[in-house]
Motif scaffolding. Sequence first.
Motif, PDB file in Angstrom:
ATOM      1  N   LEU A 198       0.821  -1.210   0.000  1.00 49.92           N
ATOM      2  CA  LEU A 198       0.000   0.000   0.000  1.00 49.92           C
ATOM      3  C   LEU A 198       0.855   1.259   0.000  1.00 49.92           C
ATOM      4  O   LEU A 198       0.522   2.249  -0.660  1.00 49.92           O
ATOM      5  N   LEU A 199       1.961   1.242   0.724  1.00 52.48           N
ATOM      6  CA  LEU A 199       2.860   2.397   0.754  1.00 52.48           C
ATOM      7  C   LEU A 199       3.489   2.661  -0.609  1.00 52.48           C
ATOM      8  O   LEU A 199       3.808   3.801  -0.955  1.00 52.48           O
ATOM      9  N   SER A 200       3.660   1.595  -1.401  1.00 50.54           N
ATOM     10  CA  SER A 200       4.231   1.745  -2.748  1.00 50.54           C
ATOM     11  C   SER A 200       3.196   2.265  -3.743  1.00 50.54           C
ATOM     12  O   SER A 200       3.508   2.470  -4.908  1.00 50.54           O
ATOM     13  N   ARG A 201       1.947   2.441  -3.285  1.00 52.05           N
ATOM     14  CA  ARG A 201       0.845   2.958  -4.107  1.00 52.05           C
ATOM     15  C   ARG A 201       0.517   2.031  -5.268  1.00 52.05           C
ATOM     16  O   ARG A 201       0.160   2.476  -6.360  1.00 52.05           O
TER      17      ARG A 201
ATOM     18  N   PRO B  64      -8.132   6.492  -1.890  1.00 46.09           N
ATOM     19  CA  PRO B  64      -8.394   5.953  -0.549  1.00 46.09           C
ATOM     20  C   PRO B  64      -8.668   4.453  -0.546  1.00 46.09           C
ATOM     21  O   PRO B  64      -9.280   3.911  -1.465  1.00 46.09           O
ATOM     22  N   VAL B  65      -8.221   3.806   0.528  1.00 44.13           N
ATOM     23  CA  VAL B  65      -8.397   2.367   0.713  1.00 44.13           C
ATOM     24  C   VAL B  65      -9.101   2.115   2.037  1.00 44.13           C
ATOM     25  O   VAL B  65      -8.740   2.694   3.064  1.00 44.13           O
ATOM     26  N   THR B  66     -10.120   1.253   2.022  1.00 46.89           N
ATOM     27  CA  THR B  66     -10.775   0.790   3.244  1.00 46.89           C
ATOM     28  C   THR B  66     -10.402  -0.673   3.455  1.00 46.89           C
ATOM     29  O   THR B  66     -10.445  -1.473   2.512  1.00 46.89           O
ATOM     30  N   LEU B  67     -10.027  -1.025   4.670  1.00 48.60           N
ATOM     31  CA  LEU B  67      -9.652  -2.394   4.999  1.00 48.60           C
ATOM     32  C   LEU B  67     -10.671  -2.982   5.965  1.00 48.60           C
ATOM     33  O   LEU B  67     -11.076  -2.329   6.930  1.00 48.60           O
ATOM     34  N   ILE B  68     -11.097  -4.217   5.705  1.00 46.10           N
ATOM     35  CA  ILE B  68     -12.032  -4.901   6.603  1.00 46.10           C
ATOM     36  C   ILE B  68     -11.618  -6.359   6.712  1.00 46.10           C
ATOM     37  O   ILE B  68     -11.271  -7.006   5.723  1.00 46.10           O
ATOM     38  N   GLY B  69     -11.619  -6.875   7.937  1.00 48.32           N
ATOM     39  CA  GLY B  69     -11.222  -8.269   8.129  1.00 48.32           C
ATOM     40  C   GLY B  69     -11.765  -8.825   9.430  1.00 48.32           C
ATOM     41  O   GLY B  69     -12.093  -8.079  10.356  1.00 48.32           O
ATOM     42  N   PHE B  70     -11.865 -10.145   9.511  1.00 49.24           N
ATOM     43  CA  PHE B  70     -12.321 -10.785  10.741  1.00 49.24           C
ATOM     44  C   PHE B  70     -11.281 -11.776  11.233  1.00 49.24           C
ATOM     45  O   PHE B  70     -10.498 -12.324  10.451  1.00 49.24           O
TER      46      PHE B  70
ATOM     47  N   GLY C  23      -2.975   9.613   4.545  1.00 48.52           N
ATOM     48  CA  GLY C  23      -3.777   9.876   3.357  1.00 48.52           C
ATOM     49  C   GLY C  23      -4.015   8.672   2.470  1.00 48.52           C
ATOM     50  O   GLY C  23      -4.563   8.817   1.373  1.00 48.52           O
ATOM     51  N   ILE C  24      -3.625   7.478   2.908  1.00 47.14           N
ATOM     52  CA  ILE C  24      -3.825   6.258   2.120  1.00 47.14           C
ATOM     53  C   ILE C  24      -5.067   5.504   2.601  1.00 47.14           C
ATOM     54  O   ILE C  24      -5.913   5.110   1.813  1.00 47.14           O
TER      55      ILE C  24
END
Length: 571
Positions: free
Chosen positions: A388-391, A397-403, A425-426
């Motif tokens: 993600l840091l490498s774009r 924008p990125v949303t992350l969801i996990g269980f 800002g990511i």
Amino acid sequence: MAAEEKWKRWASKQDSEAEQAGEKEPCVLLGRQLGEPGRFAYAALCGISLAWLFPEKEQSSFRTEFMEGFVKWLDLPEAVLPAMAAFASGLGGEGTETFAQILLKDPVLKENPAVLTQDLLSFSLRDGYYDARARVLICHITWLLRIPLEELEVLEESLLESLKEQKEEESETAEVARKKKERRKKLKRYLLIGLATVGGGTVIGLTGGLAAPLVAAGAATIIGSAGAAALGSTAGIAVMASLFGAAGAGLTGYKMKKRVGAIEEFEFLPLTEGRQLHITIAITGWLCTGKYGSFTAPWRNMLRSSEQYCLAWESKYLMELGNALDSLLNGFVNMMAQEALKFTVLSGIVTALTWPASLLTVASVIDNPWGVCLHRSAEVGKHLAHILLSRRQGKRPVTLIGFSLGARVIYFCLQEMAQEKDSQGIIEDVILLGAPVEGEAKHWKALTKVVSGRIINGYCRGDWLLGFVYRTSSVQINVAGLQPVDLDDRRMVNMDLSSVVNGHLDYMKQMDTILKAVSVKTKECWPEEKGSDGLFSPPAKKSQQAAGSEAREEENTVREEDAAGGEALPP
């Protein structure tokens, strides 16, 4: 959709008026069409909102740069800069409602207040970088002005649709220059994309061919001719190439070709076919035979955005863990579960001394695969952070969801990002469900540096299985998946899911219900929830939160009203 039809009618009217006036030059930017009081109130509202959303010292440069650029965008005199700087530093919050009312009374906004969303989106995309903080600000402003969040989603999706439909022919000179440049970068391109994408694999980003139509004619009906000109005149293809990732390969073009440390498998799988200016990545916590044997199965009805991906990671070990969980619960130990629960859950803290001997005798069934996955999830999270840091996903924008262990991947991803430069800002929102990670607030503080929107911790106090696998270490630490994280930050949202989650395995089996409980749209509820503000709903609209959370919500609202000088802000 109603919002989309409204935009079409409004755009048609603007085109008609422009033709009647015989306009040949691009029209004035939407924001500049406001009267001077309206423009001042508009900028002030953004400054006050930035100060509330991002008050941290490390965010000061973002606030300052945003406001300086915005004052120029609105063609306000430089003399207002000190006042805007004061608003962005935290002063004037008590004037929020006053500025909102001044703005809404402007003649330009009377017919369609949502054109303000259009203007903010145009400003945010002007450099080909859709900062997650900018999107959070847009969502907040739309809430303050009582504009449904759907308006923003329609604008974002319609912009991409216009790019796909419009075709812009290059001039002969431009085409020759482009091909020459492409030849020089061919080797680098192949190295960047990888054989999977070059060979015809699915790609996330828009390629140059699709990006080319971002000129005044192509996007005028969506963001206005002046807004499109602002995006297309100096940037054009470069803007969209920046937004959607290098060479258009994006995340789906990434597949680990060799082991990275202890990681054996790491790949992004598409959950949807759409494209969007913001994306969602879902991370599964374990696998099991049958219906839930794939990474994508739990997320089949999620509709957080029209561009969604699922991370496939360490399937061999996650399948072993899933089978171990089934063996543990379907065997004779299942009969002891309720009895064990009586002894082990004490005010949300599980101790290692109270588990019955009959349960401990089969501990080896789960301990080894759990321990292996616990370690690997942390490593996968760190690797995801650097992707993600490498774009790789582009500048959007990125949303992350996990269980379960998927939430642990996200936790370690954010912890790793927080240690790196340019990590802000990511990430827009993160949703961690049943997370097997530390629950102490001090461990979560670093996440606020990286996350622009919400940090949602979904927990279940009666999750005896999560307590059992943590029995050896839970004397020293609290577990986030069992209790709220007491972090005093507007980003932190704790949601008690005990009414919809009876045990740890329900995080997979009841995912559709859980998604609704945490205000994430699903496919079957989409037609019923048009215009829903989702995660940015005002407190009165949050009817989906699990039982027992109303009191906490009311307490948060009171605290926010005090901080804002009596103005209720979104939770």
